[in-house]
Every structure is written in structure tokens, then in C-alpha cells.
Motif scaffolding. Sequence first.
Motif, PDB file in Angstrom:
ATOM      1  N   LEU A   1      31.031 -21.905  29.131  1.00 27.49           N
ATOM      2  CA  LEU A   1      30.033 -22.513  30.000  1.00 27.49           C
ATOM      3  C   LEU A   1      29.004 -21.478  30.458  1.00 27.49           C
TER       4      LEU A   1
ATOM      5  N   ASN B   1      33.748 -17.050  28.846  1.00 30.80           N
ATOM      6  CA  ASN B   1      33.549 -18.385  29.406  1.00 30.80           C
ATOM      7  C   ASN B   1      32.436 -19.101  28.644  1.00 30.80           C
TER       8      ASN B   1
ATOM      9  N   ILE C   1      25.644 -28.508  33.072  1.00 34.28           N
ATOM     10  CA  ILE C   1      26.953 -28.119  33.596  1.00 34.28           C
ATOM     11  C   ILE C   1      27.092 -28.650  35.022  1.00 34.28           C
TER      12      ILE C   1
ATOM     13  N   LYS D   1      22.596 -23.894  35.368  1.00 37.52           N
ATOM     14  CA  LYS D   1      23.633 -24.917  35.201  1.00 37.52           C
ATOM     15  C   LYS D   1      23.006 -26.288  34.948  1.00 37.52           C
TER      16      LYS D   1
ATOM     17  N   GLU E   1      30.636 -28.578  39.984  1.00 38.48           N
ATOM     18  CA  GLU E   1      32.010 -28.186  40.294  1.00 38.48           C
ATOM     19  C   GLU E   1      32.488 -26.991  39.456  1.00 38.48           C
ATOM     20  N   HIS E   2      31.766 -26.683  38.398  1.00 38.07           N
ATOM     21  CA  HIS E   2      32.154 -25.566  37.531  1.00 38.07           C
ATOM     22  C   HIS E   2      31.543 -24.259  38.037  1.00 38.07           C
TER      23      HIS E   2
END
Length: 507
Positions: free
Chosen positions: A456, A454, A408, A403, A411-412
Motif C-alpha cells: 500500500l 508494504n 487507499i 492515500k 483506516e490503513h
Amino acid sequence: MDETEEDTKGCRQMKQLGFDNRKYLETQSAHIKERIAQFGDKLYLEFGGKLFDDHHASRVLPGFAPDSKIRMLCELKEDAEIVISICASDIEKNKIRGDLGITYDVDVLRLIDAFRSKGLYVGSVVVTQYAGQSAADAFKKRLEDLGMRVFLHYPIAGYPNNIPLIVSDDGYGKNEYIETSRPLVVVTAPGPGSGKMATCLSQLYHEYKRGVKAGYAKFETFPIWNLPLQHPVNLAYEAATADLNDVNMIDPFHLQAYGVTTVNYNRDVEIFPVLSAIFEKITGECPYKSPTDMGVNLAGSCIVDDAAVCAAARQEIVRRYYAALCDRRQGRCGDETVYKLELLMQQAKVDASIRPVVAAAGAVAEETGNPAAAIELPDGEVVTGKTTDLMGASSSTLLNALKRLAGIGHEHHLISREAIEPIQTVKVKHLGSANPRLHSDETLIALAISATTNPLARRALDKLSELRECEAHSSVILSPADSGTYAKLGMRLTCEPTYETNKLYHK
């Protein structure tokens, strides 16, 4: 889902290259060709270290390509024949190659396949120090059933000092003669202590008995002969072979012959009188005046940033220390190996503080009371992870690192709880696992599935390659699934020598 608690510490410069690999390929291959031309009918060339994946060299010499040696060897493939040496006692005790996590006997099979995939001819396997070990017998039969020729070499009383016995029909003469068909015979092995040099010298004795003019040379990257004895790169080699009791030392023969100080290691120095005696029987004189002379190593001349390789070598010494601590905890080595590594750390003037991941993982573990881990990213940022009800610490740390690399926010969530819980059910209810938390490999599979829907997750998955050569540390000994995943990703993992539980049996 709260994948982990994340912590970042410090920011250091990205690692600097300290080694010119292109120069190395050009100069080293040319030097080997010159040595081949020095002898007539046949040359036995001992290849030390790893040919396909010399990760030790790539770790301590930033810029060294792990496959450099095999690239050079491929240039000589038409004249070359491979002989793989393995020690019977290593087969018997299931010695493991640390970087790959496989036993030496299994690695022989891997090496045969790898050589063949490059178009190189593997002529035979020799089992050294054979004394009737049942595991060696079974391995020999397995190889022969696969169509490989296998030869046996035996222990010699008084080796290497009893030269009259060694260079006789009751010494090397008792060894089975390895039948070869090409002028260049490369003798290699899964790891150190496999009997490569003894195999070469035994063959020279047999060739002499058959009237064949043969020579010997040694291609060993470490220790680097033209670096100081206490240089961190040479100390890192001692750390890598601490369980073998190898010791770097000044080559006394070279110093006497040329008045020049060079570095070699004890086994080469000890065996040199034997080598000299054998050559005298073959040609009337030895072509080498020292163990350093018989080597063809030019790695030292390709170092372009000494500070960079020193820093890398110091890291390697500490990594080897942690590996020994864990090996001792698991009963795979004794106190002597750990003590030697502690001494090497003192000589290199290093301790665990040079690995920021150690303190970072320890801080999270102390705060949470559960296992934790840390990964140092290429820019020096340290990302940590903790144990959760869904993931082990190594998994959550891995996700957090990806992340961060992908930019990223914390919080994701890349993998939903709803996607993880069915995996846990399968693990516990159907596969009999006592641990429902996802291991690192399972987490990556879940991430790959999530990436189909997704964006992300896809972005994070695309950053996997950037983890290569990153430092990592765990506050507990990781399972083979987790440590193996980190190794496959190219991360340089160390662990505290403690288990997550107090059980006597650990999978």
C-alpha cells in the motif's frame, strides 16, 4: 497510528489547458529569427522572465511548458552567447528567488551550469548598479576564481530621463564594455529588476563607439501586449512584480504611431526615449516606433481558452497576495507591496474564496486548535490534515493526499508508529531538534522505506507525480523543509501569515 483527520469538500472539473505550447514554439522561434535577420553585425536580445523554469508562465497560461524559451534558444546555440545580469543591490540584500528559495547570486551559478548543460556558451556576468557594495565585490571575486569574466555597470544620475548624460562618456561610457564574440548576445537574469535592458543599451553605446553595427530586441512574455490592460494574465504579472513597483500601462508611443492600443509596462515605456536616442546616434533613426515594436512576444496569439487562463491568472494573484503577507510577517517586504496586491485583487474581482484549500485548512485548524493544511487534488477534491504527535500538518496532509490518489482507505496506515518513533529519537536526541514531528521530506523518506515491505505504501508513493500543480494551503507559515518539499513536488502552496509559536526566532 492516526495520521490525520481527513476532510473532503466539493469536486470541480480538472483544470483545462488554455495555451497551445506547440504553436508557441513554432511561431515564436520563427519570429525571433526574423528579428535577428533585421540587424547586421550583432543583436542584443533581452530575455525576460525565466528561461529554464518559467513557472509563472506555466501557472497563468495552463499548457505553457516551463522550458519553452530554452528550447527555442537551443536552436540558435551556434550563434548565441549568454550574458547574465545581476543587480548589486540584490546581491547585497540577499534577494531570494521565490519559486526556488535561493538567492539571486546563487541562482547565477545555477544558471551558468544549466546553460552549459544545454551546450550554450555563457560569456560573462555583469553586475549592474554597482556602487562599491562589499557583497558584490565578494561575488565578483568568487566568479572570477571560478573562471568567469565579470563586468561592472554603474548607477547614472537622472536615469532614465537625463538622456544627454546617459548617452555620453559620463553615462553609459563609464560602464565596462562587455567583450562578446558571437552575433547573438542573449542578456538574461535571475529575475526582474536586474538591469537587462540597461545592459543591452549600454552595449549598443559601446558598440557604436567601436564602429560595430548592432541592434536590440526584447523577448518578454509579460505583460502580453495584445491582451487588455486589465486582463487577469496581465494583472498577474503586476502581482508577480509588486515589490518592484512595475505598472502595466497602455503604450502611448504605439497608440500614437499606429492608432492601436497595446499593453506594456512602465519601465519599458520610460526607457523608450533612451533607446530611441541611442539608435538615432547609431543609424540616424530608430527602427522602432514604440516599446511594443521592439518586443518579439507572440504568447497572446497562442491562447486557445481565455476562460482557462483567466481562472489560472486569478489564482496566481491570490497566491502572490498570500506570499506578500508572509513576506511582510517575516520582514522581507513592507505594507506597500501588500496594499498593491490588495488593489490588484480588487481589479481582478477575486478574494481568497477562489482557493477552497484556504477555508478547508482554516476549518481544521479552528476545530483542533493546532496547525492544519489542505491539498486540492486534480479532480477538485480537497484533502486536509492536522497536527499529530508524530507528524506536522503538512506531512499528514501529504500522506492523506497520496492515500486518496491511490484509493487507499483512511483506516490503513502507510507508516507504522514503530518506524516513526526511532526517527523522532534521532531528531531530538542526536540532531538537536526541538520538534519531534516528522517534516514532509522525512515523511516521504519513511514512506519510501515502508514501501519496500508494504504494497500500500508503494502504491501511494507511485502517486507522487500526480501532486504536481495541485493547490495547497497551510494555516501557519511552514518551515523551509516543508515548503521546500511541497515546491519540489510542484504543488502551489500558500500559507497564512502566522507562525505556529510566539517565539521571536523561527528556523
